[in-house]
Each structure stands twice: as structure tokens, then as C-alpha cells.
Scaffold this motif. Structure first.
Motif, PDB file in Angstrom:
ATOM      1  N   TYR A 462     -17.855  -0.760  52.613  1.00  0.00           N
ATOM      2  CA  TYR A 462     -18.306  -0.161  53.875  1.00  0.00           C
ATOM      3  C   TYR A 462     -17.349  -0.496  55.014  1.00  0.00           C
ATOM      4  N   SER A 463     -17.498   0.249  56.093  1.00  0.00           N
ATOM      5  CA  SER A 463     -16.651   0.030  57.272  1.00  0.00           C
ATOM      6  C   SER A 463     -17.091  -1.186  58.065  1.00  0.00           C
ATOM      7  N   ARG A 464     -18.313  -1.641  57.841  1.00  0.00           N
ATOM      8  CA  ARG A 464     -18.781  -2.843  58.518  1.00  0.00           C
ATOM      9  C   ARG A 464     -19.870  -3.497  57.655  1.00  0.00           C
ATOM     10  N   PRO A 465     -20.092  -4.810  57.823  1.00  0.00           N
ATOM     11  CA  PRO A 465     -21.089  -5.516  57.001  1.00  0.00           C
ATOM     12  C   PRO A 465     -22.493  -5.362  57.584  1.00  0.00           C
ATOM     13  N   TRP A 466     -23.056  -4.177  57.502  1.00  0.00           N
ATOM     14  CA  TRP A 466     -24.342  -3.902  58.163  1.00  0.00           C
ATOM     15  C   TRP A 466     -25.474  -4.785  57.622  1.00  0.00           C
ATOM     16  N   GLN A 496     -12.714  -6.557  54.861  1.00  0.00           N
ATOM     17  CA  GLN A 496     -13.195  -5.851  53.676  1.00  0.00           C
ATOM     18  C   GLN A 496     -14.665  -6.212  53.481  1.00  0.00           C
ATOM     19  N   TYR A 497     -15.533  -5.200  53.471  1.00  0.00           N
ATOM     20  CA  TYR A 497     -16.976  -5.439  53.416  1.00  0.00           C
ATOM     21  C   TYR A 497     -17.532  -4.690  52.203  1.00  0.00           C
ATOM     22  N   SER A 498     -17.836  -5.440  51.159  1.00  0.00           N
ATOM     23  CA  SER A 498     -18.220  -4.826  49.891  1.00  0.00           C
ATOM     24  C   SER A 498     -19.468  -5.471  49.315  1.00  0.00           C
TER      25      SER A 498
END
Length: 630
Positions: A462-466, A496-498
């Protein structure tokens, strides 16, 4: 969504000295690890449209252009399996020149000439005036997964395989790499043959396409305290080790669809803790009766399926059945009805018990991550080996033992004689090799019945760690699926948020019947459901990249993280699992005593098999010295 690494790929190649397009090569996927490269229209035309006058000059130019085409398709003359020549005004005199130059082209730097199938078609003229020779080639090469972009891996240089060595290791997973590394360090000559186009086995660290960062599509975690060998190896190789993220709430979904957010210290979390502790106590209590180094002492009458055992322990209500199915699927990728009680308890004890396998932190199996990816351990060991000693795209299909040693055949045509062989592949793939003489009855009976885990892993980046913004740790667990459980595998230093989503057991088998887009949609939709209506959009709106591996579809592996056994199998045949057979010794993560199915177990099993071979070598050396003095 970034393309997956096993998709077909088309490459158009331009060669120096030819007008565009000149020729092309087309790569077609055969399966998930292999592909054919077709080349066509390779002639000797110069940029100005002219041709050399003689056939000899044209042939040299054609072979030079063919070399360029193969290289741009990640192939070499060694990979060529079929050649078609179109020659104008053919004669025997021309043939001598043509064949000599072709054999020179197919001869490598070590003097070995590779001889593919050839067809000569004499023609009166070709499509372009002035052309005297056109050639088409078919080559078989490996697939498209990106190899770990780290060390140079000098041992991947592709010379011809030697005709004779002390030891051949079959399988380039962690166990095989460790075994080969050990025997080379002991001074023995050794080559490793890997069927796939990469090393690392069930570890697959892959560079993201959407930005910096490495994701783990296979093995992910290590532990400093309980897994000393893999930890020490990672440290020695200079890899960066970081803690697994553990702060925040978990989300659970039960069999009836109820979704629970468990905050640490809340009544909901306490309820889950009490249930887990109860299950833990039952399983760990039974583990006390297991000796992981003696298999014939377990009472045969008690070695029923895990499903039957759970009913005898009062875990027969819906919650108990669902929880046990969740746990066995998560651990070995199989449902309770398929697993023998003895095998499962042995597996749990080999990993330090229920809590060790299921948790993070200092004592948990999901304790530490490697910033460069776990595959960096395999490539790091490979880079320390003798250059040219590892051969990828080299599946072994025949091992013939003699009194002096063994002749190992590969499907690519190599034949290597050795004194010892170390088999370091999953037991469920032994059937792909013809053994002569055949394997002993007990070993054959065991490996023909092991069941590879049904396991898939999908990484959503993701584009951010929501999830962290919502106070969640990234652990989503469901008894319903398709997501069975998950962990955060982000690297904030690289932005990097996975999230790593695991699909296991019967749920994974059903999920695998979907097409690729449906598989992705099912996982993202389920994650949205677990978040609830208020936050469901977060799971869908900011996805940068999706990568996944369905491990049962991986050729030469067939599943992950290990291969399970049914009732009675371990007690009856367990001793045969590691027992050498003439000149063949057996490694692989399944043959480990501690940490079966984990990187620690794979490395340990590789070293155990290597120690057997090294001990033999020392004894042989002693015998030679005694004989020399007589």
C-alpha cells in the motif's frame, strides 16, 4: 498491479550489423519455471542491406547474430534444443564449412560440444535477395522470477558440468546450499544441481516493482534465541536483522462470521488468550510424550488422525473444530483429518511447542526479519562457494548407483559421476527421479505418501500503513477465509508498507480454483470485510502492488511449508526418512530433527547430511593412508 514473475514474456531483439528488426526471439512460458525461446529470420544482412559474398562469411555473421538473440532472451548455446537451417543452393562442399562453424559455435570454453537436434532444408532462394543462409533455433530456458539483486553469486557462472566430482547435491534450497557449502569447505569437490531457475527453495525474496523494498513470498522469519544456526549464518553474512512489528490490535473472524477486534488487555483479547492457552496446554501436554529422535516408541493405538484425537480431547464443538483446523492448516497446510497425531505432535515439539510456533517476540518463530530478504542467506552461501559449482535449470531425472559411486543424469543432458549424492529436495518430489537400484521399501513407502502443504501467500503493498493509523498490528485471522492469517512485513526506512496474507489448507484449495483476478479480488474483498464498513475502502483504494505465490503450483516443490504425514506413517517409517541408501544421503527441511519446515531445520539437515559424507571421506582417507603403508 505489478506483473507476477512467472508470466509469459515476449522479447524482441536487435543485433549489431542488422537492419531493424533483423530477427526476433519470442519467449513462451511452458510452465511456471520453464519456457521456450523461438528465434526466427536470422540472416547475415548488413545495415546497408548488403550481404557478405561467401557462405562462410554469412555463416559467421548468422551465428554472431544468433548469439545476440540468445543472450537477450537469457539463453546460451547450451540451452539450444532444436536448429533448422535454410541453405541456398546446398552442396556437400558448403556443408563442410557450415557444419564446422556450427560446431565451433556450439562448443563451450571447456571444449564440450553440445549437439541439439538439427534439420537442414535446401532452398533455391530466400525471401531477401543475397541471403545464402537463414537459421531458426529453439532453446529451453528457465522462467521469469527476479533473482535476489544482492551478491554477485559467482557460482552461477555457467560452464559445462564436470564429468566427475566427489559429491553431487540435488536441490538448491537452503538445505542443499548448506550441504554443498559444508562439503566444499571440507575440501571435497562438489556441484549442486537445481531444477528451477533460481536457488532458495521455499524462500523467495522479491524486489517490489512499485518502489524500493523487498517482500517475502516464502519463508520470512528467524529467531536469535531458538534458531541459532540460521541466525548465526545471517549475522556472519552481514545481513541486517530487524524485529517483527508487534504493536496494535488484532482482528479475528470466527466460523459464524462474527468479527472481533482484540485490544491488548480487553475482555475480548482475554477471551482469545484463554482459548489459545487451553488449546496450547492440551497440545503441549501431549508433546511431552514425544521423542523427536525416536519414532518407534509412540503407541500405535494412539496414532489416529488429528481430527479423531481432538474429539477424544473434548474439542468437538464448532469452536474447537474450527480452531484446530485453523491451526493445523496454518502450521503444515493440511486439515486435521489428513494429519497423523504422532506426526503433528512431533512437528510442534520440534519447533519448541505451540507458543513458540504461533507467536512473535523473543521466543516466537515470527521474531526477526532480514532486511535484505531471507533469500540473501542462500545467495550469500552460494557466493562463498567455488565459482561454477551451482547449476540452475538442471533437474535430475536419473541416479544410477554402482559399487564405486553414482552416475547422476539431468534432463538437460549432463552426466556426472560422483562418490556420494546428497538429496535435498521435498520428499513429495522424489518420484520425479528414477533411482537404480530403487529406493528401499520403507523409504519408498514413506516418501510416496507424504502430503505437501496446501499454502498460498499474497503480499498487498500500500501507499501508506493505514492499519497502523487505525491502531492495528496487521494481524487478521479468520476461520472462514480466504485470508487465514496475516502479518505486517513493512520496511518503514524504505517507505514500503506491505501485509502478508496467508491462505492455507482446504480454504487455499478452493481459492486456487479461481482465476488470477478473482484470487486477488477475493483476498482484498475479505480484508475489506474484516475492517468493517467504516474502513473497508482502505483495503481497496491505496493498493500499489499485488504479488503472490500459490505454492502447490510450483513445479519441483508442489507445496509449502513442508510435507505432512498421515496416521501411523512416522512410527512405522520415520527411521527410514534420514537413513542413507548406499551412496545416497538425504537432507531437506523435512529430515530435520528440530525446526522441521523452517529455515533453521533446513540448514541443520543440510549440515547433518554433509557431516555424514565428510565422515565417510575422512574414513576413506584413513583407509588409503593405511593401504599405502602396507
Amino acid at each position: 498491479m505489478a506483473p507476477r514473475d512467472d508470466r509469459p514474456e515476449v522479447k524482441f531483439c536487435d543485433a549489431p550489423g542488422m537492419p531493424d528488426p533483423g530477427f526476433y526471439s519470442h519467449a513462451v512460458s511452458l510452465n511456471q519455471t520453464n519456457r521456450l525461446v523461438f528465434t526466427s529470420g536470422i540472416i547475415a544482412q548488413r545495415p546497408d542491406g548488403s550481404f557478405p559474398e561467401s557462405l562462410e562469411e554469412q555463416a559467421k555473421a548468422v551465428y554472431n547474430n544468433l548469439q545476440q538473440a540468445l543472450e537477450k532472451s537469457c539463453a546460451s548455446p547450451r540451452d539450444v534444443i532444436k536448429v533448422t537451417f535454410y541453405a541456398v543452393d546446398w552442396s556437400l562442399e558448403q556443408g563442410e564449412v557450415l557444419i564446422k562453424l556450427f560446431l565451433d559455435f556450439m562448443t563451450d570454453e571447456h571444449g564440450t560440444t553440445h549437439r541439439p537436434i538439427t534439420t537442414l532444408i535446401p532452398v533455391t532462394k530466400l525471401a531477401i535477395t543475397g541471403a545464402k543462409l537463414e537459421i531458426e533455433v529453439v532453446a529451453a530456458v528457465g522462467g521469469h522470477a527476479s533473482r535476489y539483486a544482492g551478491p554477485s553469486i559467482r557460482s552461477f557462472d555457467r560452464p559445462v558440468a564436470p564429468a566427475k566430482v566427489d559429491v553431487v547435491v540435488v536441490g538448491g534450497g537452503f538445505s542443499g546450499i548448506q550441504a554443498a557449502w559444508d562439503v566444499q569447505k571440507a575440501g571435497l569437490s562438489c556441484v549442486l544441481l537445481e531444477a528451477k531457475h533460481r536457488i532458495g527453495g521455499r524462500s523467495r525474496s522479491q524486489q517490489l516493482q512499485s518502489g524500493p523494498g523487498i517482500i517475502e513470498l516464502g519463508a520470512t522469519w528467524i529467531n536469535k534465541k531458538t534458531q541459532p544456526k540460521v541466525y548465526a549464518t545471517a549475522k556472519r553474512l552481514g545481513l541486517d536483522i530487524v524485529d517483527q512489528y508487534t504493536e496494535g490490535d488484532e482482528v479475528w473472524q470466527f466460523q459464524d462470521g462474527t468479527i472481533l477486534r482484540a485490544r491488548p488487555g480487553s475482555p475480548e483479547a482475554e477471551q482469545m488468550t484463554q482459548f489459545n492457552v487451553a488449546l496450547c496446554e492440551v497440545i503441549d501436554g501431549e508433546c511431552q510424550n514425544i521423542d523427536i529422535r525416536r519414532f518407534d516408541e509412540f503407541p500405535t493405538a494412539l496414532d489416529v488422525s488429528m481430527e479423531t484425537w481432538s474429539e477424544s480431547k473434548g474439542l468437538s464443538d464448532d469452536m474447537g473444530k474450527a480452531a484446530l483446523k485453523f491451526f493445523t492448516s496454518a502450521v503444515v497446510g493440511r486439515d486435521p483429518a489428513e494429519i497423523g497425531m504422532h506426526y503433528f505432535l512431533d512437528y510442534i515439539k520440534s519447533g519448541g511447542g505451540f507458543i513458540s510456533i504461533a507467536t512473535e517476540g523473543e521466543d516466537g518463530a515470527q521474531s526477526l526479519k532480514i532486511k535484505q530478504g531471507t533469500s540473501a542467506i542462500a545467495t550469500g552461501l552460494a557466493d562463498e562457494m567455488k565459482p561454477g559449482s551451482i547449476f540452475i535449470n538442471s533437474p535430475v531425472d536419473n541416479i544410477h548407483q554402482t559399487a564405486e559411486g553414482a552416475l547422476v543424469h539431468t534432463a538437460t543432458g549432463d552426466k556426472i559421476f560422483c562418490r556420494k549424492v546428497i538429496i535435498a529436495i521435498p520428499t513429495n518430489t522424489y518420484g520425479m527421479i528414477h533411482f537404480s537400484p530403487p529406493l528401499p521399501h520403507d523409504k519408498r513407502a514413506l516418501v510416496s505418501r507424504t502430503k505437501p502443504g496446501v499454502y498460498a501467500k499474497m503480499i498487498l503493498t500500500y501507499s501508506r500503513p493505514w492499519w497502523k493509523e487505525l491502531g492495528l498490528v496487521g494481524k487478521f485471522s479468520s476461520f472462514r477465509g480466504p485470508i487465514c492469517f496475516s502479518w505486517d512485513i513493512s520496511d518503514h526506512t524504505r517507505k514500503q508498507y506491505s501485509l502478508a496474507m496467508f491462505i492455507a489448507g482446504e480454504i487455499a484449495a478452493k481459492w486456487a480454483t479461481l482465476n488470477e483476478l478473482q484470487r486477488i479480488e477475493a483476498v482484498i474483498d475479505h480484508l475489506s470485510q474484516l475492517l468493517g464498513p467504516e474502513h473497508a475502502h482502505l483495503a481497496k483504494d491505496s493498493v500499489l502492488e499485488v504479488n503472490y505465490v500459490n505454492w502447490p503450483e510450483e513445479e519441483y516443490l508442489g507445496g509449502a511449508p513442508t510435507s505432512a504425514m498421515g496416521p501411523g506413517m512416522l512410527s512405522r517409517y520415520g527411521a527410514a526418512l534420514r537413513q542413507p541408501f548406499k551412496h545416497i544421503h538425504f537432507a531437506g527441511g523435512e529430515t530435520a530433527f528440530e525446526w522441521k519446515g523452517y529455515l533453521e531445520g533446513a540448514l541443520s539437515a543440510g549440515s547433518r547430511a554433509a557431516d555424514e559424507v565428510i565422515a565417510w571421506a575422512k574414513q576413506e582417507d584413513l583407509i588409503r593412508k593405511v593401504s599405502a603403508n602396507l
